[in-house]
Design a protein around this motif. Structure first.
Motif, PDB file in Angstrom:
ATOM      1  N   GLY A  91      26.515  47.126  50.982  1.00 36.72           N
ATOM      2  CA  GLY A  91      27.920  47.102  50.597  1.00 36.72           C
ATOM      3  C   GLY A  91      28.781  47.964  51.494  1.00 36.72           C
ATOM      4  O   GLY A  91      28.420  48.243  52.643  1.00 36.72           O
ATOM      5  N   THR A  92      29.918  48.402  50.951  1.00 33.25           N
ATOM      6  CA  THR A  92      30.864  49.231  51.686  1.00 33.25           C
ATOM      7  C   THR A  92      31.248  50.438  50.845  1.00 33.25           C
ATOM      8  O   THR A  92      31.579  50.283  49.668  1.00 33.25           O
ATOM      9  CB  THR A  92      32.135  48.447  52.060  1.00 33.25           C
ATOM     10  OG1 THR A  92      31.761  47.254  52.770  1.00 33.25           O
ATOM     11  CG2 THR A  92      33.064  49.274  52.931  1.00 33.25           C
ATOM     12  N   VAL A  93      31.173  51.623  51.464  1.00 33.40           N
ATOM     13  CA  VAL A  93      31.561  52.856  50.780  1.00 33.40           C
ATOM     14  C   VAL A  93      32.950  53.270  51.268  1.00 33.40           C
ATOM     15  O   VAL A  93      33.180  53.392  52.479  1.00 33.40           O
ATOM     16  CB  VAL A  93      30.556  53.990  51.047  1.00 33.40           C
ATOM     17  CG1 VAL A  93      30.960  55.259  50.287  1.00 33.40           C
ATOM     18  CG2 VAL A  93      29.143  53.568  50.665  1.00 33.40           C
ATOM     19  N   TYR A  94      33.845  53.495  50.326  1.00 33.68           N
ATOM     20  CA  TYR A  94      35.185  54.001  50.599  1.00 33.68           C
ATOM     21  C   TYR A  94      35.258  55.415  50.024  1.00 33.68           C
ATOM     22  O   TYR A  94      34.831  55.643  48.885  1.00 33.68           O
ATOM     23  CB  TYR A  94      36.244  53.123  49.935  1.00 33.68           C
ATOM     24  CG  TYR A  94      36.182  51.662  50.337  1.00 33.68           C
ATOM     25  CD1 TYR A  94      37.010  51.154  51.331  1.00 33.68           C
ATOM     26  CD2 TYR A  94      35.303  50.777  49.704  1.00 33.68           C
ATOM     27  CE1 TYR A  94      36.961  49.808  51.701  1.00 33.68           C
ATOM     28  CE2 TYR A  94      35.241  49.439  50.059  1.00 33.68           C
ATOM     29  CZ  TYR A  94      36.072  48.957  51.055  1.00 33.68           C
ATOM     30  OH  TYR A  94      36.013  47.630  51.407  1.00 33.68           O
ATOM     31  N   TYR A  95      35.811  56.349  50.795  1.00 27.93           N
ATOM     32  CA  TYR A  95      35.797  57.725  50.325  1.00 27.93           C
ATOM     33  C   TYR A  95      36.980  58.515  50.902  1.00 27.93           C
ATOM     34  O   TYR A  95      37.468  58.193  51.998  1.00 27.93           O
ATOM     35  CB  TYR A  95      34.481  58.409  50.709  1.00 27.93           C
ATOM     36  CG  TYR A  95      34.177  58.403  52.189  1.00 27.93           C
ATOM     37  CD1 TYR A  95      34.492  59.502  52.998  1.00 27.93           C
ATOM     38  CD2 TYR A  95      33.567  57.297  52.792  1.00 27.93           C
ATOM     39  CE1 TYR A  95      34.215  59.494  54.345  1.00 27.93           C
ATOM     40  CE2 TYR A  95      33.282  57.289  54.149  1.00 27.93           C
ATOM     41  CZ  TYR A  95      33.619  58.385  54.922  1.00 27.93           C
ATOM     42  OH  TYR A  95      33.345  58.380  56.267  1.00 27.93           O
ATOM     43  N   PRO A  96      37.435  59.550  50.186  1.00 31.50           N
ATOM     44  CA  PRO A  96      38.493  60.404  50.730  1.00 31.50           C
ATOM     45  C   PRO A  96      38.039  61.055  52.034  1.00 31.50           C
ATOM     46  O   PRO A  96      36.932  61.593  52.114  1.00 31.50           O
ATOM     47  CB  PRO A  96      38.713  61.449  49.627  1.00 31.50           C
ATOM     48  CG  PRO A  96      38.251  60.777  48.370  1.00 31.50           C
ATOM     49  CD  PRO A  96      37.085  59.928  48.798  1.00 31.50           C
ATOM     50  N   SER A  97      38.881  60.992  53.045  1.00 28.16           N
ATOM     51  CA  SER A  97      38.501  61.490  54.369  1.00 28.16           C
ATOM     52  C   SER A  97      38.337  63.005  54.384  1.00 28.16           C
ATOM     53  O   SER A  97      37.453  63.542  55.059  1.00 28.16           O
ATOM     54  CB  SER A  97      39.552  61.080  55.405  1.00 28.16           C
ATOM     55  OG  SER A  97      39.741  59.681  55.404  1.00 28.16           O
ATOM     56  N   LEU A 127      41.086  52.734  44.729  1.00 21.31           N
ATOM     57  CA  LEU A 127      40.535  53.790  43.887  1.00 21.31           C
ATOM     58  C   LEU A 127      40.176  55.028  44.705  1.00 21.31           C
ATOM     59  O   LEU A 127      40.399  56.159  44.258  1.00 21.31           O
ATOM     60  CB  LEU A 127      39.300  53.284  43.145  1.00 21.31           C
ATOM     61  CG  LEU A 127      39.509  52.103  42.189  1.00 21.31           C
ATOM     62  CD1 LEU A 127      38.179  51.698  41.553  1.00 21.31           C
ATOM     63  CD2 LEU A 127      40.545  52.418  41.117  1.00 21.31           C
ATOM     64  N   ALA A 128      39.631  54.837  45.898  1.00 18.82           N
ATOM     65  CA  ALA A 128      39.224  55.979  46.721  1.00 18.82           C
ATOM     66  C   ALA A 128      40.419  56.853  47.086  1.00 18.82           C
ATOM     67  O   ALA A 128      40.302  58.085  47.157  1.00 18.82           O
ATOM     68  CB  ALA A 128      38.513  55.489  47.981  1.00 18.82           C
ATOM     69  N   SER A 129      41.574  56.234  47.304  1.00 16.27           N
ATOM     70  CA  SER A 129      42.765  57.002  47.688  1.00 16.27           C
ATOM     71  C   SER A 129      43.289  57.869  46.541  1.00 16.27           C
ATOM     72  O   SER A 129      44.140  58.734  46.748  1.00 16.27           O
ATOM     73  CB  SER A 129      43.868  56.056  48.177  1.00 16.27           C
ATOM     74  OG  SER A 129      44.360  55.256  47.110  1.00 16.27           O
ATOM     75  N   GLN A 130      42.759  57.646  45.339  1.00 11.42           N
ATOM     76  CA  GLN A 130      43.127  58.477  44.191  1.00 11.42           C
ATOM     77  C   GLN A 130      42.124  59.617  43.971  1.00 11.42           C
ATOM     78  O   GLN A 130      42.308  60.428  43.065  1.00 11.42           O
ATOM     79  CB  GLN A 130      43.224  57.611  42.933  1.00 11.42           C
ATOM     80  CG  GLN A 130      44.312  56.553  42.973  1.00 11.42           C
ATOM     81  CD  GLN A 130      45.708  57.113  42.765  1.00 11.42           C
ATOM     82  OE1 GLN A 130      45.883  58.261  42.381  1.00 11.42           O
ATOM     83  NE2 GLN A 130      46.718  56.282  42.993  1.00 11.42           N
ATOM     84  N   GLY A 131      41.079  59.664  44.791  1.00 13.58           N
ATOM     85  CA  GLY A 131      40.135  60.766  44.690  1.00 13.58           C
ATOM     86  C   GLY A 131      38.788  60.401  44.109  1.00 13.58           C
ATOM     87  O   GLY A 131      38.248  61.133  43.271  1.00 13.58           O
ATOM     88  N   PHE A 132      38.212  59.290  44.575  1.00 11.74           N
ATOM     89  CA  PHE A 132      36.868  58.886  44.166  1.00 11.74           C
ATOM     90  C   PHE A 132      36.107  58.359  45.377  1.00 11.74           C
ATOM     91  O   PHE A 132      36.707  57.872  46.337  1.00 11.74           O
ATOM     92  CB  PHE A 132      36.911  57.763  43.103  1.00 11.74           C
ATOM     93  CG  PHE A 132      37.521  58.162  41.798  1.00 11.74           C
ATOM     94  CD1 PHE A 132      36.799  58.908  40.873  1.00 11.74           C
ATOM     95  CD2 PHE A 132      38.819  57.795  41.482  1.00 11.74           C
ATOM     96  CE1 PHE A 132      37.357  59.286  39.667  1.00 11.74           C
ATOM     97  CE2 PHE A 132      39.390  58.167  40.272  1.00 11.74           C
ATOM     98  CZ  PHE A 132      38.662  58.918  39.361  1.00 11.74           C
TER      99      PHE A 132
END
Length: 312
Positions: A91-97, A127-132
């Protein structure tokens, strides 16, 4: 925190000059203490709540901030090959930089029957841009049933926290699951199998099992009034009523929506999902006001049910 200023029991008329000096000194002490507190709050700003809740992330939310296409965090992403994992299809992981705020809660999201992660990809950066940390997964096969998808969501979370390149950014005690259609049914299966999960969000879910007494995870179910694939009368609604009545749970039926509404960017799904994840994964009660009282019927919401206020 502050020591009480010294008070004298001597007759004030006997030592007028000393009493005046004592009062002046006490006023100076109090003024200095007040200035220190004001200075501290100025330095800490929005993070002043952190001492009360170490999981709180990001500035105080507003209606516009939870409806926005992007939250306060810049987002990075990384692809995970199916060849490098076991138990699910990559899959793809999205995360706060940034790592400045420490670790984050993490969510795995499953697509539905015959679908790929691309069908739920919009939720990743949203969702990641909100801190997840958010993991949109592919399943082993596109025909996998809900129970299998539940196992795969858990395998994805285990990979995230144990082996992934971003494992150091994740608090492994704060995890959740989401899914669309059979993936939504799978998110309930995951919550049943792992009661330590902090949040579950089934999106227009499909599952023939409608009794879920084992679930201990706060669960928000989205139904769609025009769903002909998994009609709410036989899926979303009985799945909701099949959860323990004492559980923090909610049901939102989208108005003028179909089974496939969760497959494209949707503000109503995003704002209440963000609020639910923040409230239960981050224990962030700043988001409670968006969930309780329950949303009113509107152009986008046909019906809302749930227990308010929330207990956990």
């Amino acid at each position: 925190m502050h020591q009480h200023p010294h008070t004298s029991t001597a007759d004030p008329t006997a030592y007028p000059s000393r009493t005046r000096r004592g009062r002046t000194g006490r006023f100076a002490q109090l003024a200095a203490a007040l200035a220190a507190v004001v200075g501290l709050s100025t330095l800490t700003g929005p993070g002043a709540h952190a001492a009360d809740n170490p999981y709180e992330r990001g500035p105080a939310p507003t209606e516009s901030s939870i409806e926005a296409l992007r939250g306060p965090y810049s987002v990075s992403e990384t692809s995970v090959s199916s060849l490098s994992v076991t138990g699910f299809g990559g899959g793809t992981v999205y995360y706060p930089s940034s790592t400045a705020d420490g670790t984050f809660g993490a969510i795995a999201i499953s697509p539905g029957f015959t679908a790929y992660q691309s069908s739920i990809a919009w939720l990743g950066p949203r969702l990641a841009s909100q801190g997840f940390v958010v993991f949109t997964i592919d399943t082993n096969t596109t025909l996998d049933q809900p129970a299998s998808r539940g196992d795969q969501l858990l395998a994805a979370l285990d990979y995230l926290t144990g082996r992934s390149a971003v494992r150091g950014r994740i608090d492994s005690s704060r995890l959740g699951v989401m899914g669309h259609s059979m993936g939504g049914g799978g998110s309930l299966e995951a919550a049943k199998d792992r009661t330590s999960l902090q949040a579950a969000i089934p999106l227009t879910p499909w599952n023939l099992d409608t009794t879920w007494p084992e679930v201990r995870t706060p669960t928000l179910i989205f139904g769609a009034d025009g769903d002909t694939v998994a009609p709410v009368s036989t899926h979303a609604e009985p799945l909701y009523t099949g959860l323990p009545s004492s559980l923090d749970r909610a049901y939102l039926e989208l108005n003028n929506a179909t089974h496939f509404t969760p497959n494209s960017s949707n503000t109503t799904i995003a704002k209440y999902s963000i609020s639910w994840l923040k409230r239960f994964i981050d224990n962030d009660t700043r988001y409670e006001k968006f969930l309780c009282p329950l949303p009113q019927r509107s152009l986008t919401i046909d019906e809302a049910r749930g227990n308010c206020p929330h207990t956990s």
